[in-house]
Design a protein around this motif. Structure first.
Motif, short mmCIF file in Angstrom:
data_model
loop_
_atom_site.label_atom_id
_atom_site.label_comp_id
_atom_site.label_asym_id
_atom_site.label_seq_id
_atom_site.Cartn_x
_atom_site.Cartn_y
_atom_site.Cartn_z
N ASP A 1 -6.55 5.71 -11.90
CA ASP A 1 -6.72 6.54 -10.70
C ASP A 1 -6.31 5.70 -9.51
O ASP A 1 -6.45 4.47 -9.51
N GLN A 2 -5.79 6.34 -8.48
CA GLN A 2 -5.32 5.60 -7.32
C GLN A 2 -5.57 6.38 -6.04
O GLN A 2 -5.64 7.60 -6.03
N GLY B 1 -6.03 -9.58 -4.58
CA GLY B 1 -5.67 -8.21 -4.90
C GLY B 1 -6.32 -7.64 -6.14
O GLY B 1 -5.99 -6.52 -6.54
N VAL B 2 -7.25 -8.37 -6.77
CA VAL B 2 -7.86 -7.93 -8.02
C VAL B 2 -9.37 -8.16 -7.97
O VAL B 2 -9.83 -9.25 -7.61
N ILE B 3 -10.11 -7.12 -8.35
CA ILE B 3 -11.57 -7.23 -8.45
C ILE B 3 -12.01 -6.60 -9.76
O ILE B 3 -11.78 -5.41 -10.00
N TYR C 1 -2.51 0.61 2.42
CA TYR C 1 -2.83 0.06 1.11
C TYR C 1 -2.85 1.16 0.04
O TYR C 1 -3.05 2.34 0.34
N THR C 2 -2.65 0.72 -1.21
CA THR C 2 -2.92 1.56 -2.37
C THR C 2 -3.95 0.85 -3.23
O THR C 2 -3.82 -0.36 -3.51
N VAL C 3 -4.97 1.60 -3.63
CA VAL C 3 -6.05 1.05 -4.46
C VAL C 3 -5.97 1.72 -5.83
O VAL C 3 -5.93 2.96 -5.93
N ILE D 1 -10.10 -3.27 -10.41
CA ILE D 1 -9.61 -2.66 -9.17
C ILE D 1 -8.47 -3.53 -8.65
O ILE D 1 -8.59 -4.75 -8.58
N THR D 2 -7.35 -2.89 -8.30
CA THR D 2 -6.17 -3.60 -7.81
C THR D 2 -5.82 -3.05 -6.44
O THR D 2 -5.76 -1.83 -6.26
N ILE D 3 -5.59 -3.94 -5.47
CA ILE D 3 -5.28 -3.54 -4.09
C ILE D 3 -3.94 -4.13 -3.69
O ILE D 3 -3.75 -5.36 -3.75
N VAL D 4 -2.99 -3.29 -3.30
CA VAL D 4 -1.68 -3.75 -2.84
C VAL D 4 -1.35 -3.13 -1.50
O VAL D 4 -1.91 -2.09 -1.12
N ASN D 5 -0.43 -3.75 -0.77
CA ASN D 5 0.00 -3.19 0.51
C ASN D 5 1.20 -2.26 0.29
O ASN D 5 1.55 -1.94 -0.85
N ALA D 6 1.83 -1.85 1.37
CA ALA D 6 2.92 -0.87 1.28
C ALA D 6 4.12 -1.41 0.51
O ALA D 6 4.92 -0.63 -0.03
N GLU D 7 4.26 -2.74 0.41
CA GLU D 7 5.36 -3.34 -0.35
C GLU D 7 5.00 -3.56 -1.81
O GLU D 7 5.82 -4.07 -2.59
#
Length: 690
Positions: free
Chosen positions: A224-225, A193-195, A211-213, A168-174
């Motif tokens: 999938d996101q 940002g990584v699980i 965020y985008t996951v 799982i990767t989590i990033v912000n709007a940038e």
């Protein structure tokens, strides 16, 4: 020269009053390009850095309680300290990806009045272009800052509808990897940002924001996101579904080069975290290769309930002053090869007498370790696979794509491999990760697909699968999968019997999130056909064609290589070269086949180019005109091997006798000798300048 001696920024949020310790303090809203010294690493950075360190002076009040510093960093390769008022708070994370860093500020580190924050390179100073900035000093402890909102995630397999190991990767709007409250435990391995989760389930807190996951599971699966906007107090649950998009039937995914911090002493991945990353990247046949140690993953894999997803093998990276060699299988409590021996003959004797060893891999042959590079031009003539020191390589495989130590030229190690095959050194090609980390270098990003019964990844036939590997029945993947069938039947590692015509079916596959652009086919290391690919945007088969070929009347090997743009997305971003040859670099996805051998002469065996050359030289060495006439029926691989053998017999590449005789030779023979002569000249220059 920089505009300022140390890019000093004076920030006074109040001209007459000290800033309240209860308010967030923005130290800088921009990213700053730093390089301590030397030339720039990459052309993506300006030639001149803004400065060699960052120094920020700001006005604040003393902190009686713990505070935190939040910053953003990019492209960090070396060690950089973060220091506040002379006290080191921590270090930037050695990781190229764009990510946040959260550092605690202990009580009383801040002082009332002017404070100074420095970020500077420490330790051995080597060129390292970084960007750092967007720094905020927060008055509350980290746990409080991260507790504004909560996400609960469930990732399931599209087919089984059950939870599945994944990344799982989590990033912000940038697109920046973000800090969360998640921590590593027996169910998940966590970095910024990584699980990696063993069952697709996780829950964590994070600041309010956009965020985008992403969810994925290595090369074979789709992505999938979900996009989410969280406000303070929000508690949201997201469900993501991923499915297998690449058909690898008849093969198992293997990473032959895997480390842990626990046993190798560097990197950041504990052995417990490694079990979870293997399951999350879908590595079915992992080889444990800590430095000069023989580690058994199986008990821990069972304890952490991930054993059904892979069959671990005990290996060892025999780490010597004269190269690194992965060997497997070995015994957990068995003897360890002597890594202190002074030369290859003794090293290989120790390796090959180690009980149970089947596979011996030459690792990262173009990298320097302990001041030695196995395939340095001064040691090795790549074109013809010659060791110039007379050392005999007794390996049966070599790394071609190492995603933790990529080459500036992605095809360089292929050319080295082709030269070795033409020299009669039958090496299986290897894709691997050399990962020591949870997410900096992704385990299994480059991988080897080994021919094997693949119905149950937890019960793979170890000995038979390794034998298939040694026999060359493999495919290499670094974002693509290329498969080959000759005359509808024969694949990598197999010998194709004589035929009147040759049909080669090529298939390039990949997930929806990669693109293939080019397919190339080589015979004896010579490019014989190249075509652009109009790649399907769907996951699965990207391109497929059958080609009719005209091949030499002598034995040769066929290898197909597909390439395309590298992966830059945060959920599987490719790393830059470990020891770059140039500041210019464009990453590429690669999928290649093992070698398929064409038995054109019908003798029932693989005949390398050097064997044909030896026969010709033995018959015609005293009559160069006759030798060159006979060579007209052979490809350039044989011609170059003849040039090499003549050199060892005392006829150097630019000997006048040879030059005169070549005037009457065919253009193909002349070209082969010219190529060898230039390669030989370059090797001599390298030897004389080192």
């Amino acid at each position: 020269m920089p505009a300022f001696p140390y890019l000093i920024v004076l920030i006074f949020l109040a001209f007459t009053e000290a800033v309240s310790a209860a308010d967030p303090l923005i130290l800088t809203e921009t990213l700053v390009h730093l390089r301590h010294s030397g030339d720039r690493e990459w052309t993506t950075f300006p030639e001149q850095a803004q400065d060699k360190e960052l120094s920020l002076r700001f006005k604040a009040e003393s902190n009686a309680e713990e505070a935190v510093l939040l910053l953003r960093q990019q492209d960090v390769k070396q060690t950089w300290n973060v220091e506040l008022n002379g006290k080191v708070l921590g270090k930037l994370v050695r990781h190229e990806q764009d990510q946040q860093l959260l550092l605690p500020v202990p009580p009383n580190t801040l002082k009332t009045g002017i404070n100074e924050l420095r970020i500077y390179q420490s330790g051995k100073i080597t060129p390292d272009d970084i960007r750092v900035g967007e720094m905020v000093l927060l008055p509350e402890p980290a746990a409080e800052f991260l507790s504004e909102a909560q996400l609960s995630l469930t990732v399931t397999d599209k087919d089984s509808k059950q939870g599945i190991p994944c990344r799982i990767t989590i990033v912000n709007a940038e697109g920046t990897l973000v800090v969360t409250s998640a921590e590593s435990n027996e169910r998940q391995a966590v970095r910024t940002g990584v699980i990696y989760t063993r069952d697709g389930n996780t829950q964590f807190q994070l600041p309010a924001g956009e965020y985008t996951v992403y969810a994925g599971r290595g090369f074979e699966y789709g992505i999938d996101q979900r996009h989410v906007i969280l406000k303070k107090g929000d508690q949201q649950q997201l469900e993501l579904k991923i499915g297998r998009e690449v058909d690898t039937s008849g093969y198992v995914s293997c990473d032959t080069h895997i480390h842990t911090l626990t046993h190798s002493g560097h990197g950041d991945c504990s052995v417990e975290e490694r079990m979870l990353t293997l399951a999350g990247e879908q590595i079915e046949f992992p080889i444990a290769t800590d430095h000069n140690k023989q580690i058994n993953y199986e008990p821990l894999a069972r304890k952490l309930k991930v054993k059904p997803y892979f069959t671990p093998v005990i290996g060892n990276e025999v780490t010597t002053k004269w190269g690194h060699f992965n060997v497997f299988p070995v015994r957990e409590e068995g003897p360890v090869p002597d890594y202190k021996l002074p030369a290859w003959d003794a090293i290989f004797e120790s390796i090959l007498t180690t009980p149970d060893v089947q596979a011996v891999i030459l690792n990262h042959a173009r990298d320097i370790h302990s001041s030695y590079r196995p395939f340095d031009p001064k040691n090795h003539l790549s074109l013809t696979g010659e060791n110039l020191d007379g050392w005999r390589l007794q390996a049966n495989a070599m790394e071609i794509i190492n995603s933790g130590a990529t080459q500036t030229d992605v095809l360089q190690l292929y050319r080295d491999w082709f030269g070795a095959l033409n020299r009669g050194q039958f090496l299986a090609p290897v894709g691997c990760s050399d990962s020591h980390d949870v997410s900096r270098y992704i385990v299994g990003q480059a991988r080897t697909y080994m021919q094997s019964a693949d119905q149950d990844p937890g019960k793979i036939d170890v000995r038979q699968t390794i034998q298939n590997f040694v026999d060359g029945k493999v495919l290499l993947s670094y974002g693509l999968l290329t498969q080959i069938k000759v005359n509808s039947r024969f694949g990598p590692g197999e010998l194709v019997p004589p035929a009147k015509e040759w049909e080669v079916k090529l298939t390039v596959s990949g997930p929806a999130w990669v693109t293939a652009e080019q397919i190339q086919l080589y015979a004896n290391g010579q490019l014989i056909r190249s075509e652009p690919i109009k790649s399907s945007k769907q996951g699965g088969i990207k391109w497929q064609e059958t080609w009719k070929l005209k091949l030499p009347a002598h034995d040769c090997f066929l290898v197909a290589i597909a390439t395309g743009p590298g992966v830059s997305a945060p959920y599987w971003q490719f790393a830059k070269p470990y020891q770059p040859d140039s500041p210019e670099f464009e990453s590429q996805v690669v999928g290649s086949t093992g070698a398929v051998w064409i038995d054109a002469d019908g003798d029932g065996k693989k005949t390398a180019a050097v064997e044909y050359a030896e026969r010709l030289v033995k018959q015609h060495a005293e009559d160069l005109n006759a030798l060159f006439t006979q060579l007209e029926g052979y490809d350039q691989a044989v011609v170059m091997q003849v040039a090499s053998l003549l050199r060892t017999r005392g006829l150097a590449p630019f000997d006048p006798k040879l030059t005169i005789a070549l005037r009457n030779a065919s253009k193909s023979v002349q070209l082969g000798f010219a190529l060898y002569g230039e390669a030989w000249r370059a090797s001599q220059i390298a030897r004389n300048t080192n």
